[in-house]
Design an enzyme around this catalytic site. Structure first.
Site, PDB file in Angstrom:
ATOM      1  N   SER A 160      -4.272   2.263  -8.660  1.00  0.00           N
ATOM      2  CA  SER A 160      -5.135   3.455  -8.631  1.00  0.00           C
ATOM      3  C   SER A 160      -5.919   3.536  -9.936  1.00  0.00           C
ATOM      4  CB  SER A 160      -4.275   4.716  -8.486  1.00  0.00           C
ATOM      5  OG  SER A 160      -5.016   5.867  -8.841  1.00  0.00           O
TER       6      SER A 160
ATOM      7  N   LYS B 252       1.493   3.475 -11.138  1.00  0.00           N
ATOM      8  CA  LYS B 252       0.352   2.646 -10.745  1.00  0.00           C
ATOM      9  C   LYS B 252      -0.001   1.625 -11.832  1.00  0.00           C
ATOM     10  CE  LYS B 252      -0.109   4.116  -6.652  1.00  0.00           C
ATOM     11  NZ  LYS B 252       0.000   3.200  -5.500  1.00  0.00           N
TER      12      LYS B 252
ATOM     13  N   TYR C 152       2.540   9.626 -11.762  1.00  0.00           N
ATOM     14  CA  TYR C 152       1.832   8.785 -10.782  1.00  0.00           C
ATOM     15  C   TYR C 152       1.118   7.633 -11.499  1.00  0.00           C
ATOM     16  CZ  TYR C 152      -1.542   7.582  -7.074  1.00  0.00           C
ATOM     17  OH  TYR C 152      -2.294   6.925  -6.136  1.00  0.00           O
TER      18      TYR C 152
ATOM     19  N   ASN D 147       0.806  -1.231   0.000  1.00  0.00           N
ATOM     20  CA  ASN D 147       0.000   0.000   0.000  1.00  0.00           C
ATOM     21  C   ASN D 147       0.837   1.278   0.000  1.00  0.00           C
ATOM     22  OD1 ASN D 147      -2.516   1.690   0.798  1.00  0.00           O
ATOM     23  ND2 ASN D 147      -1.059   2.069   2.452  1.00  0.00           N
TER      24      ASN D 147
HETATM   25  N1  LIG Z   1      -6.020   8.561  -1.520  1.00  0.00           N
HETATM   26  C1  LIG Z   1      -6.434   8.232  -2.739  1.00  0.00           C
HETATM   27  O1  LIG Z   1      -7.325   8.876  -3.332  1.00  0.00           O
HETATM   28  C2  LIG Z   1      -5.841   7.042  -3.437  1.00  0.00           C
HETATM   29  C3  LIG Z   1      -6.474   6.560  -4.581  1.00  0.00           C
HETATM   30  C4  LIG Z   1      -5.958   5.448  -5.234  1.00  0.00           C
HETATM   31  C5  LIG Z   1      -4.821   4.839  -4.754  1.00  0.00           C
HETATM   32  N2  LIG Z   1      -4.212   5.334  -3.644  1.00  0.00           N
HETATM   33  C6  LIG Z   1      -3.003   4.641  -3.182  1.00  0.00           C
HETATM   34  O2  LIG Z   1      -3.233   4.161  -1.867  1.00  0.00           O
HETATM   35  C7  LIG Z   1      -2.005   4.112  -1.145  1.00  0.00           C
HETATM   36  C8  LIG Z   1      -2.151   4.851   0.170  1.00  0.00           C
HETATM   37  O3  LIG Z   1      -2.501   6.205  -0.102  1.00  0.00           O
HETATM   38  P1  LIG Z   1      -3.024   7.225   1.009  1.00  0.00           P
HETATM   39  O4  LIG Z   1      -3.963   8.131   0.315  1.00  0.00           O
HETATM   40  O5  LIG Z   1      -3.454   6.500   2.218  1.00  0.00           O
HETATM   41  O6  LIG Z   1      -1.660   8.050   1.288  1.00  0.00           O
HETATM   42  P2  LIG Z   1      -1.090   8.723   2.620  1.00  0.00           P
HETATM   43  O7  LIG Z   1      -2.184   9.143   3.523  1.00  0.00           O
HETATM   44  O8  LIG Z   1      -0.102   9.740   2.148  1.00  0.00           O
HETATM   45  O9  LIG Z   1      -0.307   7.518   3.309  1.00  0.00           O
HETATM   46  C9  LIG Z   1       0.823   6.974   2.703  1.00  0.00           C
HETATM   47  C10 LIG Z   1       1.439   5.943   3.618  1.00  0.00           C
HETATM   48  O10 LIG Z   1       2.599   5.413   2.961  1.00  0.00           O
HETATM   49  C11 LIG Z   1       3.720   5.535   3.834  1.00  0.00           C
HETATM   50  N3  LIG Z   1       4.926   5.685   3.027  1.00  0.00           N
HETATM   51  C12 LIG Z   1       5.206   6.644   2.119  1.00  0.00           C
HETATM   52  N4  LIG Z   1       6.422   6.434   1.587  1.00  0.00           N
HETATM   53  C13 LIG Z   1       6.900   5.315   2.182  1.00  0.00           C
HETATM   54  C14 LIG Z   1       8.107   4.591   2.055  1.00  0.00           C
HETATM   55  N5  LIG Z   1       9.077   4.968   1.215  1.00  0.00           N
HETATM   56  N6  LIG Z   1       8.289   3.486   2.823  1.00  0.00           N
HETATM   57  C15 LIG Z   1       7.318   3.092   3.692  1.00  0.00           C
HETATM   58  N7  LIG Z   1       6.158   3.736   3.850  1.00  0.00           N
HETATM   59  C16 LIG Z   1       5.962   4.833   3.101  1.00  0.00           C
HETATM   60  C17 LIG Z   1       3.391   6.714   4.730  1.00  0.00           C
HETATM   61  O11 LIG Z   1       4.076   6.641   5.964  1.00  0.00           O
HETATM   62  P3  LIG Z   1       5.361   7.517   6.352  1.00  0.00           P
HETATM   63  O12 LIG Z   1       5.238   8.830   5.629  1.00  0.00           O
HETATM   64  O13 LIG Z   1       5.264   7.621   7.838  1.00  0.00           O
HETATM   65  O14 LIG Z   1       6.522   6.705   5.902  1.00  0.00           O
HETATM   66  C18 LIG Z   1       1.903   6.518   4.942  1.00  0.00           C
HETATM   67  O15 LIG Z   1       1.687   5.571   5.958  1.00  0.00           O
HETATM   68  C19 LIG Z   1      -0.947   4.720  -2.062  1.00  0.00           C
HETATM   69  O16 LIG Z   1      -0.260   3.689  -2.741  1.00  0.00           O
HETATM   70  C20 LIG Z   1      -1.775   5.520  -3.056  1.00  0.00           C
HETATM   71  O17 LIG Z   1      -1.124   5.686  -4.278  1.00  0.00           O
HETATM   72  C21 LIG Z   1      -4.687   6.413  -2.969  1.00  0.00           C
END
Ligand SMILES: NC(=O)c1ccc[n+]([C@@H]2O[C@H](COP(=O)([O-])OP(=O)(O)OC[C@H]3O[C@@H](n4cnc5c(N)ncnc54)[C@H](OP(=O)(O)O)[C@@H]3O)[C@@H](O)[C@H]2O)c1
Length: 244
Positions: free
Chosen positions: A141, A158, A154, A89
């Site tokens: 995504s 994905k 991005y 994730n």
């Molecule tokens: N939000 C959306 O609309 C959406 C839609 C489709 C897909 N997604 C995907 O869902 C996933 C989670 O997104 P989110 O919206 O929950 O993002 P978020 O709130 O920014 O959370 C991202 C998480 O990833 C961790 N992270 C970032 N870089 C990292 C690294 N190098 N090593 C380990 N951990 C890391 C962060 O923790 P730390 O910063 O503490 O390391 C945090 O726990 C992502 O892959 C995103 O692309 C999101």
């Protein structure tokens, strides 16, 4: 549903990963939380343990560092002897129009979103292969399937996850390991709060194969879908030949 299972959710210090960890814990799994910041992770670990009424774990590591990922899985093997579920994730969002994408942005985005998932999948497959069973869910995504202006970088990372899922699913099926991807639409998290356009105001962001833009809780349950359903669904981009 997940009683007795050990699940690693990368990037679970907040957002979708955190809510996924909570859903898994409520379903009976023991969760290993992950993120880069140990103190924030420890706070989350205590919170999740208190919520579930049993011990949860945390392992701080950067998914984009291959050596660190390998060490983390050695720790998992030494401490628990197995891993049943991996949710790939962890991810970052670096949006820019094509002419504004710097080389470092390309390197970092692919390192975290695509390479990071591959490093984890490789290491998890080794552990799961020993047991002859396991499930891996890659968080892609809607941008990786449909594309969007300003999100070429991005979206490419994905889309790479979808290709990774399709081939790994075929390779790992004979070992009893299922590999699936989910492609969420817009979800309100720290990641998307940096976007100038919010849910509902942009067609391609607001429409998704798992539903319209939404809240973390409503959509994270879709991440556990590949662990339970036996049926094909639009959210399942690829599945192994083993039964879901
Ligand atoms: N939000 C959306 O609309 C959406 C839609 C489709 C897909 N997604 C995907 O869902 C996933 C989670 O997104 P989110 O919206 O929950 O993002 P978020 O709130 O920014 O959370 C991202 C998480 O990833 C961790 N992270 C970032 N870089 C990292 C690294 N190098 N090593 C380990 N951990 C890391 C962060 O923790 P730390 O910063 O503490 O390391 C945090 O726990 C992502 O892959 C995103 O692309 C999101």
């Amino acid at each position: 549903m997940l009683a007795g299972k050990l699940a690693l959710v990368t990037g679970s210090s907040r957002g979708i990963g955190w809510e996924t960890a909570r859903v898994f814990a409520r379903s009976g799994a023991t969760v290993i939380l992950n993120g880069r910041e140990p103190s924030r992770l420890e706070t989350r670990r205590k919170e999740l343990s208190a919520e579930a009424g049993r011990e949860m774990y945390a392992l701080a590591f950067d998914v984009s560092d291959a050596g660190t990922v390998r060490n983390a899985y050695q720790d998992i093997f030494k401490s628990y002897g197995r891993l049943d579920i991996l949710v790939n994730n962890a991810g970052i969002l670096q949006d820019a129009l094509l002419g504004m994408i710097a080389d470092e942005m390309i390197d970092r985005s692919f390192k975290v979103n695509a390479f990071g998932a591959l490093y984890n999948l490789q290491a998890a497959a080794r552990l799961m292969g020993r047991a002859g069973a396991g499930a891996i869910i890659n968080v892609s995504s809607i941008i990786g399937t449909s594309g969007n202006e300003g999100q070429t970088l991005y979206g490419s990372t994905k889309a790479a996850l979808i290709g990774l899922t399709r081939s790994a699913a075929k390779e790992l099926a004979p070992k009893g390991i299922r590999v699936n991807a989910v492609a969420p639409g817009f979800i309100d998290t720290e990641m998307t709060r940096q976007l100038p356009i919010q849910s509902g105001s942009n067609g391609s962001r607001a429409s998704s194969c798992v539903g319209s833009g939404g809240q973390r809780k409503s959509q994270t349950s879709s991440l556990s879908w590949p662990l339970t359903s036996r049926h094909m669904s639009p959210v399942r981009l690829s599945a192994s030949m083993a039964e879901c």
